[in-house]
Scaffold this active site. Structure first.
Site, PDB file in Angstrom:
ATOM      1  N   ASN A 110      42.921  29.479  44.867  1.00  0.00           N
ATOM      2  CA  ASN A 110      42.023  30.982  44.292  1.00  0.00           C
ATOM      3  C   ASN A 110      41.211  30.597  45.137  1.00  0.00           C
ATOM      4  OD1 ASN A 110      40.129  32.593  42.632  1.00  0.00           O
ATOM      5  ND2 ASN A 110      40.070  30.448  41.151  1.00  0.00           N
ATOM      6  N   ARG A 127      44.998  33.572  43.280  1.00  0.00           N
ATOM      7  CA  ARG A 127      44.737  34.608  41.841  1.00  0.00           C
ATOM      8  C   ARG A 127      44.325  35.533  42.972  1.00  0.00           C
ATOM      9  NH1 ARG A 127      38.622  33.906  39.552  1.00  0.00           N
ATOM     10  NH2 ARG A 127      39.139  35.387  38.063  1.00  0.00           N
ATOM     11  N   HIS A 164      40.560  37.978  33.034  1.00  0.00           N
ATOM     12  CA  HIS A 164      40.776  36.865  32.336  1.00  0.00           C
ATOM     13  C   HIS A 164      42.450  37.322  32.060  1.00  0.00           C
ATOM     14  CE1 HIS A 164      36.628  36.407  30.862  1.00  0.00           C
ATOM     15  NE2 HIS A 164      37.128  35.472  31.675  1.00  0.00           N
ATOM     16  N   ARG A 176      26.245  37.496  31.347  1.00  0.00           N
ATOM     17  CA  ARG A 176      26.134  39.157  30.976  1.00  0.00           C
ATOM     18  C   ARG A 176      25.777  39.869  29.643  1.00  0.00           C
ATOM     19  NH1 ARG A 176      32.117  38.236  33.366  1.00  0.00           N
ATOM     20  NH2 ARG A 176      32.100  36.962  34.851  1.00  0.00           N
TER      21      ARG A 176
END
Ligand code: ADP
Length: 398
Positions: A7, A91, A180, A241
């Protein structure tokens, strides 16, 4: 077969080496400050202490070389040679509309990832750098890209289009993508296993609740809606957020405060959410502690979080005509019992009921439903790395 899962971020790189026969993580770690002074590798072989290796890493290829050195090292290594790594799974954040599933990486795939840079300007370039670094250090080892957006590509147009001029979609690809996806896919598959039924016979709502949170409606194995949108800013209120807001607030506040687009983006991504409301922290443990001590804004922030998650759960049950299982996962979903209690508290009319004692228990995959509940409520620790490794194995052992 042993698979290296990568990742890659702009200045960091996380990895896990997974033994697929035993489904075991052999080692994992993190390269920090790549391309910056003071770079280091934190490497943790399974069951052993973490070793910190301070070493210059001017590029991601240097970082990968250090990771391989650590994996084969006589002191803290877990394999005898690099040849034991059968494949690498990456990823990749954004696959746009080009990638609806994981793919073996070739030049065409890299070009496709490059085309999506516009949609994920911070992440996709770093993911590409990680891929090219592996190609350089491990030539000939097959590599697979697993996209955060791919699982959500089954959404119908009614769910993915926004009520904007259609040309925005045609020209700029402005639509809901969702994120996700690897986590929603993993926990929905595990849920089906736990319920002893194929995914194709179930309606599942998966709640990935962490620093970033998203909810997905998975109808007979296919995502039909999800709460994040063009970017991960949309949906439920998150750590920092804002989640869904009236879009007119954006121009209203830009005018009031004299903010340019970048500054407004920063407010909505970094200074909003439960941090913005509480003024205390984006971390849910801090908020729970503050609320326990009577801090009203921390309590309001938590209530807003639970409330927005619940609204998505209710609306997704409506679009699927019911629900068979609700799954909680990620940092908050897995660990925060008050969150699960609050989100499910008024859903009794749908057949949702949790057992308060089971809800308090910790551990791995678990069913926390009350015995008479028609809808199962499950807690499933997510494992995005294992999902990436499984896809990588499936695609490279054909
Ligand atoms: P990320 O989106 O960064 O991957 P995680 O899924 O790791 O986030 O979730 C991080 C969040 O999980 C933090 O807000 C943290 O407070 C929360 N969390 C972790 N453990 C607990 C716990 N035991 N109780 C409540 N919240 C927790």
């Amino acid at each position: 077969m042993k698979i290296l899962v990568i990742n890659a971020g702009s200045s960091s790189l996380k990895y896990q080496l997974i033994d697929m026969e035993q489904k075991l993580v052999m080692a994992k770690g993190l390269c920090e400050r790549i391309g910056i002074d003071g770079s280091r590798l934190k490497h943790t072989p399974a069951g052993k202490d973490t070793v910190v290796i301070d070493s210059a890493m001017p590029t991601h290829a240097d970082a990968i070389t250090l990771v391989i050195d650590a994996l084969v090292s006589p002191e803290h290594g877990v394999i005898a040679s690099m040849d034991e790594i059968g494949a690498v799974g990456h990823r990749v954040v954004h696959g746009g509309e080009s990638f609806s599933e994981s793919v073996v990486i070739d030049e065409k795939v890299k070009a496709g990832i490059r085309e999506c840079i516009d949609l994920a300007p911070l992440h996709n370039p770093a993911n590409l750098i990680g891929i090219e670094a592996c190609e350089k250090v491990m030539p000939g080892v097959p590599q697979v890209a697993v996209f955060d957006t791919a699982f959500h590509q089954t959404m119908p147009a009614q769910a993915y289009l926004y009520g904007l001029p259609y040309e925005y979609y045609q020209t700029y690809k402005v639509r809901r993508y969702g994120f996700h996806g690897t986590s929603h896919k993993y926990v929905s598959q595990r849920a089906a296993e736990m319920l002893g039924k194929p995914l194709s016979e179930l309606r599942i709502i998966t709640c990935h609740l962490g620093n970033g949170s998203s909810v997905a409606a998975i109808d007979h194995g296919k995502v039909v809606d999800t709460s994040m949108g063009l970017t991960p800013l949309a949906g439920v209120i998150m750590g920092t957020r804002c989640g869904d807001i009236d879009p007119a607030i954006v121009t209203f506040m830009m005018e009031k405060e004299g903010l340019d687009p970048k500054a407004m983006d920063n407010v909505m991504n970094k200074q909003s959410g439960v941090l913005g409301i509480s003024g205390i922290s984006s971390d849910f443990r801090d908020l729970l502690a503050a609320a326990d001590e009577g801090n009203e804004r921390a309590k309001t922030a938590l209530d807003m979080f639970f409330y927005t998650v619940k609204k998505f759960v209710g609306s997704y049950a409506a679009v699927m005509g019911g629900v068979d299982a609700i799954v909680f996962t990620a940092g908050v979903g897995e660990n925060n019992a008050p969150c699960r209690a609050a989100v499910t508290s008024t859903l009794g009319y749908m057949g949702v009921a949790i057992d308060p004692e089971l809800n308090q228990q910790r551990g791995g995959d678990r069913d926390i439903s009350a015995p008479d509940a028609k809808v199962r409520t499950l807690v499933i620790p997510t494992d995005e790395e294992m999902m990436i490794a499984l896809d990588t194995q499936r695609l490279t052992s054909k």
